[in-house]
Design a protein around this motif. Structure first.
Motif, mmCIF file in Angstrom:
data_model
loop_
_atom_site.group_PDB
_atom_site.id
_atom_site.type_symbol
_atom_site.label_atom_id
_atom_site.label_comp_id
_atom_site.label_asym_id
_atom_site.label_seq_id
_atom_site.Cartn_x
_atom_site.Cartn_y
_atom_site.Cartn_z
ATOM 1 N N ARG A 1 5.591 26.917 -4.314
ATOM 2 C CA ARG A 1 6.223 25.969 -3.409
ATOM 3 C C ARG A 1 5.233 24.841 -3.100
ATOM 4 O O ARG A 1 4.078 25.102 -2.796
ATOM 5 N N TYR A 2 5.688 23.585 -3.108
ATOM 6 C CA TYR A 2 4.847 22.408 -2.922
ATOM 7 C C TYR A 2 5.486 21.493 -1.885
ATOM 8 O O TYR A 2 6.719 21.486 -1.719
ATOM 9 N N THR A 3 4.543 20.669 -1.208
ATOM 10 C CA THR A 3 4.995 19.640 -0.268
ATOM 11 C C THR A 3 4.306 18.338 -0.618
ATOM 12 O O THR A 3 3.081 18.303 -0.843
ATOM 13 N N LEU A 4 5.100 17.193 -0.654
ATOM 14 C CA LEU A 4 4.569 15.858 -0.949
ATOM 15 C C LEU A 4 4.765 15.015 0.296
ATOM 16 O O LEU A 4 5.892 14.843 0.782
ATOM 17 N N HIS A 5 3.625 14.415 0.853
ATOM 18 C CA HIS A 5 3.661 13.634 2.083
ATOM 19 C C HIS A 5 3.253 12.200 1.769
ATOM 20 O O HIS A 5 2.212 11.952 1.162
ATOM 21 N N LEU A 6 4.108 11.194 2.201
ATOM 22 C CA LEU A 6 3.817 9.769 1.999
ATOM 23 C C LEU A 6 3.185 9.208 3.258
ATOM 24 O O LEU A 6 3.662 9.478 4.394
ATOM 25 N N SER A 7 2.116 8.372 3.109
ATOM 26 C CA SER A 7 1.443 7.731 4.248
ATOM 27 C C SER A 7 0.952 6.352 3.821
ATOM 28 O O SER A 7 0.945 6.026 2.620
ATOM 29 N N ASN A 8 0.542 5.536 4.885
ATOM 30 C CA ASN A 8 0.038 4.183 4.655
ATOM 31 C C ASN A 8 1.001 3.381 3.772
ATOM 32 O O ASN A 8 0.595 2.739 2.804
ATOM 33 N N MET B 1 -1.634 23.802 -5.760
ATOM 34 C CA MET B 1 -2.567 22.780 -6.219
ATOM 35 C C MET B 1 -2.446 21.600 -5.280
ATOM 36 O O MET B 1 -1.336 21.239 -4.858
ATOM 37 N N ASN B 2 -3.625 20.954 -4.885
ATOM 38 C CA ASN B 2 -3.646 19.826 -3.967
ATOM 39 C C ASN B 2 -4.171 18.594 -4.693
ATOM 40 O O ASN B 2 -5.131 18.673 -5.479
ATOM 41 N N THR B 3 -3.573 17.371 -4.347
ATOM 42 C CA THR B 3 -4.040 16.116 -4.929
ATOM 43 C C THR B 3 -3.518 14.976 -4.087
ATOM 44 O O THR B 3 -2.552 15.137 -3.309
ATOM 45 N N THR B 4 -4.204 13.780 -4.144
ATOM 46 C CA THR B 4 -3.795 12.572 -3.414
ATOM 47 C C THR B 4 -3.653 11.430 -4.417
ATOM 48 O O THR B 4 -4.548 11.204 -5.246
ATOM 49 N N LEU B 5 -2.545 10.669 -4.277
ATOM 50 C CA LEU B 5 -2.250 9.539 -5.168
ATOM 51 C C LEU B 5 -2.165 8.275 -4.347
ATOM 52 O O LEU B 5 -1.782 8.293 -3.169
ATOM 53 N N THR B 6 -2.551 7.105 -4.937
ATOM 54 C CA THR B 6 -2.412 5.801 -4.306
ATOM 55 C C THR B 6 -1.395 4.979 -5.085
ATOM 56 O O THR B 6 -0.867 5.409 -6.123
ATOM 57 N N LEU B 7 -1.157 3.724 -4.573
ATOM 58 C CA LEU B 7 -0.156 2.848 -5.211
ATOM 59 C C LEU B 7 -0.514 2.592 -6.663
ATOM 60 O O LEU B 7 0.382 2.447 -7.516
ATOM 61 N N THR C 1 0.855 -1.181 0.000
ATOM 62 C CA THR C 1 0.000 0.000 0.000
ATOM 63 C C THR C 1 0.891 1.231 0.000
ATOM 64 O O THR C 1 2.026 1.207 0.482
ATOM 65 N N LEU C 2 0.371 2.363 -0.597
ATOM 66 C CA LEU C 2 1.092 3.626 -0.634
ATOM 67 C C LEU C 2 0.091 4.735 -0.916
ATOM 68 O O LEU C 2 -0.754 4.599 -1.807
ATOM 69 N N GLU C 3 0.181 5.864 -0.147
ATOM 70 C CA GLU C 3 -0.605 7.051 -0.404
ATOM 71 C C GLU C 3 0.346 8.243 -0.433
ATOM 72 O O GLU C 3 1.270 8.334 0.396
ATOM 73 N N ALA C 4 0.162 9.183 -1.411
ATOM 74 C CA ALA C 4 0.984 10.379 -1.533
ATOM 75 C C ALA C 4 0.069 11.587 -1.641
ATOM 76 O O ALA C 4 -0.767 11.664 -2.548
ATOM 77 N N SER C 5 0.227 12.555 -0.688
ATOM 78 C CA SER C 5 -0.628 13.748 -0.664
ATOM 79 C C SER C 5 0.209 14.956 -1.055
ATOM 80 O O SER C 5 1.278 15.201 -0.464
ATOM 81 N N LEU C 6 -0.177 15.734 -2.128
ATOM 82 C CA LEU C 6 0.502 16.935 -2.605
ATOM 83 C C LEU C 6 -0.277 18.163 -2.126
ATOM 84 O O LEU C 6 -1.482 18.268 -2.375
#
Length: 908
Positions: free
Chosen positions: A169-176, A136-142, A127-132
């Motif tokens: 400026r942007y931030t990418l956060h990995l979870s799960n 601009m905001n968006t969420t990605l999965t595996l 499993t993988l989740e990535a939140s930008l």
């Protein structure tokens, strides 16, 4: 169980936590069971082996690999009888993850790397989740990522691309984040980045020479570089100063300003580019790696002293002009100041200065400074003129040059000229060498400065070389080569020029040029060469009109022997007498040739030219034999050589018989026919008291007196004579043996003389029989004749020419000693053998040829000549063919004689 060779093994879960069952499946089973083998700790030893019954081609079994090992790690399972296996791992370690980004325009590339301490190259995520977050905001999965494993040391990569659409400026956060064994990640992963698609603004670039502010820089000078730069995400501002030896120098923002940046560059001449003008480039980049630049006004780099480009007059030159404008061109990157000093043999003429002289800029960036305006024209004395110029540029570099020119207004002097031709007679012709010498004096005479004008003699202008015999002496040797026929006086002159261009031309002398070939003598008169005059043979040469004082050369030649002599004749002489020692010439026809050489060494056209042919005969004539038939009044007297055609009388002979001589005629060139007052008796034949011979006052054609040897007896012999020639050109065959045979044996032989003549006197070969047949043979040619008492027969032969080893006809194969012996023998040696003796011989000499050749008899006694043919038709036919061949050869020889009889005296 059956063989499981083709069985394939697979695991349902390749990565499990401890205590978790794993299912292994065998595919392609052919027997009733499968025996599984487990290596739980991957040490090459099976930790468990078990058999599972097979109901179809697929067999499954479940096991817990952690039952057989205490730690995490790799295990593998196979089946007995197959090479197929499957690997798995026990994984109780949490995965680690890292994220990198790469922005290109608005496309952000995201790369998530997963690994753990157990196995870096094989850590897969479940499993993988990535939140930008950002503009601009968006969420990605595996499922939004693409998996790629390097299967090395870089773990497993999950990549994707995000189109953000807006700079910021942007931030990418990995979870799960969990791996396939179900282990969760133990830490939070966050990545911050900037999206910037606009380059910086760069303007107002400037470079100022802060040392002396003249925009000319040298080693150690400082330059202040400034520019205005603006950008939302600006990273760095710098100037590329490598041309000044300073590499890249960072510009810093000036406090209290919004966009003004400044830096200092120090000149390093050792590492700088070549002297010249150099503009500097100011660069700026931002967080998005966007770059922009601007350039400054150029600076002039000047690290070297001035150089001197051109000098006038050129250093080391010579001039014959005392009035000169002296100037120098200085090359430098900046303005130049300096001093000039000018002095000639009389002293200093100018000692001046020039200040801040500037010139024109050349294409390569250098500056030419022409100082000619600073030096006034001057009048100089003969001798050296010295110029010294010292120049200093704006950076303080100094250089000095000195040179001199020489003023020379005096021309060279030319004295003591001499002209010598090879004969020292003042007359020359083509091919003659002429040597000219002179003394040439000048202080500045250069190499090649003295030339000889020999154009009138076809040699053009020739450089005269210094002679080894003394100083100032010059010589040149030329060869006369004139195309036209002339006879006239022509001049030579010497041209001398010194380095300053002063010229002197002086006449060297006059020679008579003669290229006209002389004329041949109009004729040469000479009697035959005989025994009396052969050591001092006189010739009279008739000269042409208007001839010069010339040398007349005479050449006598016969075969390979040549005698040459010459005489000098006066211009008014009509004839010239020449005496030649001709004793060494062979007997025969002697060719008389002439060549004329005038004082200029011109030779008549064609060189040696044949003017006459004379006869050499130094053999005294004698009676060879005398032939008579009892009851007749005629005696035939063969002579050893040809006699002149004239009226002969009894005074030409000495006869001891009782009869008187009524008349004497020359029946053949070498046979006298003598008619007596009464018939010859039988008792007079072969009687030593009855002889006949030549009187000593009788002479041959060459004037040789006859040999008074008492004469020869009258014999009833048959006399054979004739000429032997070669078949290719009709040449006389001298030194060739002529053989007479009877009944297969040699009864007489002789050798031809220098004219190819022979004579054989043959007595009755067989007193017991009549109609004897005599065979004459020369080489491989034979002729047959009937012997008749008192007869004389002419038998000529044509034989094949001798051939050398190379296959060429050899004209010189006859031994000269043999020829001399043949020409000097007084009588023919005859071997006479009687029939009785021949019948006792046990061995006979075979005739070389049975050919019978027709020959014309010279007396009526030869009327009974018969040709003996072989007793069969084949032999007769062969004889007929050979007779035809010889006849054709005789015809060719006769035609050759007819063509040459006007130029060739009769043979002896």
């Amino acid at each position: 169980m059956s063989s499981q060779t083709n069985v394939a093994i697979a695991l349902d879960d390749a990565s499990v936590q401890s205590g978790t069952n794993v299912t292994a499946t065998a595919y392609g089973v052919q027997g009733d069971s499968v025996t599984f083998q487990l290596d739980a700790d991957n040490d090459g030893t099976f930790d468990r082996t078990w058999t599972v019954a097979a109901n179809d081609s697929t067999v499954r079994t479940t096991f817990d690999p952690s039952d057989y090992r205490q730690t995490q790690g790799t295990f593998w399972i196979t089946a007995e009888g197959t090479t197929s296996s499957a690997y798995g791992e026990i994984d109780d370690t949490s995965p680690s993850a890292a994220v990198t980004t790469n922005t290109a325009d608005h496309q952000v590339e995201v790369d998530v790397t997963a690994w753990d301490a157990l196995d870096n190259d094989w850590e897969r995520l479940q499993t993988l989740e990535a939140s930008l977050t950002g503009p601009m905001n968006t969420t990605l999965t595996l499922a939004d990522f693409t998996e790629r494993s390097d299967r090395g040391t870089n773990g497993t990569h999950y990549t994707t691309t995000i189109d953000v659409g807006t700079d910021g400026r942007y931030t990418l956060h990995l979870s799960n984040v969990t791996d396939t064994a179900g282990n969760p990640a133990g830490e939070t992963v966050t990545a911050a980045f900037i999206v910037d698609t606009n380059p910086p603004n760069v303007w107002n670039g400037s470079a100022v020479d802060t040392t002396n502010r003249n925009r000319v820089v040298d080693d150690g000078d400082t330059v202040t570089v400034t520019a205005n730069v603006s950008d939302r995400f600006l990273n760095r501002v710098w100037v590329d100063a490598t041309a000044l030896g300073a590499d890249n120098v960072t510009l810093s923002k000036v406090n209290g300003t919004e966009s003004y940046y400044r830096g200092t560059v120090t000149i390093d001449a050792q590492h700088a580019a070549a002297d010249g003008t150099h503009a500097l480039t100011i660069w700026a980049d931002d967080a998005g790696q966007n770059v922009n630049q601007t350039t400054t006004d150029p600076l002039t780099l000047d690290t070297t002293a001035p150089s001197f480009a051109t000098e006038h007059p050129s250093p080391g030159t010579f001039t014959d002009d005392r009035t000169q404008s002296v100037s120098v061109a200085i090359r430098d990157r900046s303005a130049v100041s300096g001093t000039i000093e000018l002095a000639d043999a009389s002293g200093t003429l100018l000692d001046g200065t020039f200040e801040n002289t500037s010139g024109v800029t050349l294409q390569d960036g250098t500056v030419i400074v022409d100082t000619s305006e600073a030096i006034a024209d001057g009048t100089f004395a003969d001798g050296p003129v010295n110029v010294t110029v010292s120049a200093t540029d704006a950076e303080g570099h100094t250089n000095t040059t000195s040179w001199h020119v020489t003023v020379d207004t005096v021309a060279p002097t030319i004295t003591n000229t001499t002209v010598a031709d090879a004969d020292e007679n003042g007359i020359v012709g083509n091919g003659d060498n002429v040597t000219v010498a002179a003394t040439v004096t000048d202080a500045h005479l250069g190499e090649g400065g003295v030339t000889l004008n020999a154009s009138a003699f076809g040699a053009g202008m020739v450089v005269m070389s210094p002679a080894e015999t003394g100083r100032h002496r010059y010589t040149a040797t030329v060869t006369v080569n004139v195309a036209s026929n002339v006879s006239t006086q022509r001049d030579l002159s010497i041209h001398a020029i010194d380095r300053a261009g002063n010229v002197n031309t002086t006449g060297a002398g006059t020679l008579h040029l003669d290229t006209v070939a002389p004329e041949l003598p109009t004729g040469v008169r000479g009697s035959p060469i005989n025994i009396s005059n052969q050591y001092a043979y006189p010739l009279t040469v008739t000269l042409p009109e208007d001839h010069q004082n010339e040398t007349v050369a005479i050449r006598l030649s016969n075969g390979n022997t040549t005698i040459t002599t010459s005489t000098t004749v006066e211009a008014d002489a009509e004839t010239a007498q020449v005496t030649v020692d001709a004793h060494s010439l062979p007997q025969g026809h002697v060719t008389v040739a002439a060549k004329v050489i005038d004082p200029a060494m011109n030779v008549n056209a064609g060189g040696w030219t044949t003017l006459d042919t004379v006869l050499k005969d130094t053999v005294r004539p004698r009676a060879s034999s005398a032939h008579a038939v009892a009851g007749t009044q005629t005696i035939s007297v063969p002579v050893s050589e040809h006699l002149p055609e004239r009226d002969y009388t009894a005074l030409d002979l000495e006869y001891t018989g009782p009869q008187s001589i009524e008349s004497v005629t020359l029946s053949q060139p070498n046979i006298l026919s003598v008619r007596l007052s009464s018939a010859v008796t039988e008792s007079q034949l072969s009687n030593p008291n009855v002889t006949i011979g030549l009187d000593e006052d009788t002479t041959d054609r060459a004037g040789n007196q006859a040999v008074d040897d008492g004469g020869v007896m009258l014999t009833p012999s048959h006399y054979f004579s004739g000429t032997v020639t070669y078949d290719d050109d009709g040449r006389d065959a001298s030194g060739v043996t002529v053989t007479a045979t009877y009944d297969g044996e040699v009864i007489a032989s002789t050798t031809t003389n220098w004219a190819g003549r022979y004579g054989l006197q043959i007595s009755d070969p067989d007193f017991s029989t009549d109609d004897e047949i005599i065979t004459l043979t020369v080489k491989d040619v034979s002729k047959r004749y009937q012997w008749n008492a008192g007869a004389t027969t002419t038998a000529d032969f044509v034989i094949a020419s001798p051939v050398t080893s190379e296959g060429d006809t050899d004209d010189n194969d006859v031994d000269v000693s043999a020829v001399t012996a043949a020409t000097t023998q007084s009588t023919t040696t005859t071997t006479q053998t009687t029939r009785t003796t021949r019948t006792q011989t046990t061995q006979t000499t075979q005739t070389q040829s049975t050919s019978t050749t027709s020959s014309t008899s010279t007396t009526t006694e030869e009327a009974g000549l018969q040709y003996i043919a072989a007793g069969n038709w084949t032999t007769s036919f062969g004889l007929l063919l050979l007779t035809l061949f010889v006849g054709l050869g005789a015809l060719a020889g006769w035609r050759y004689w007819r063509q040459n009889q006007e130029d060739e005296p009769p043979r002896l």
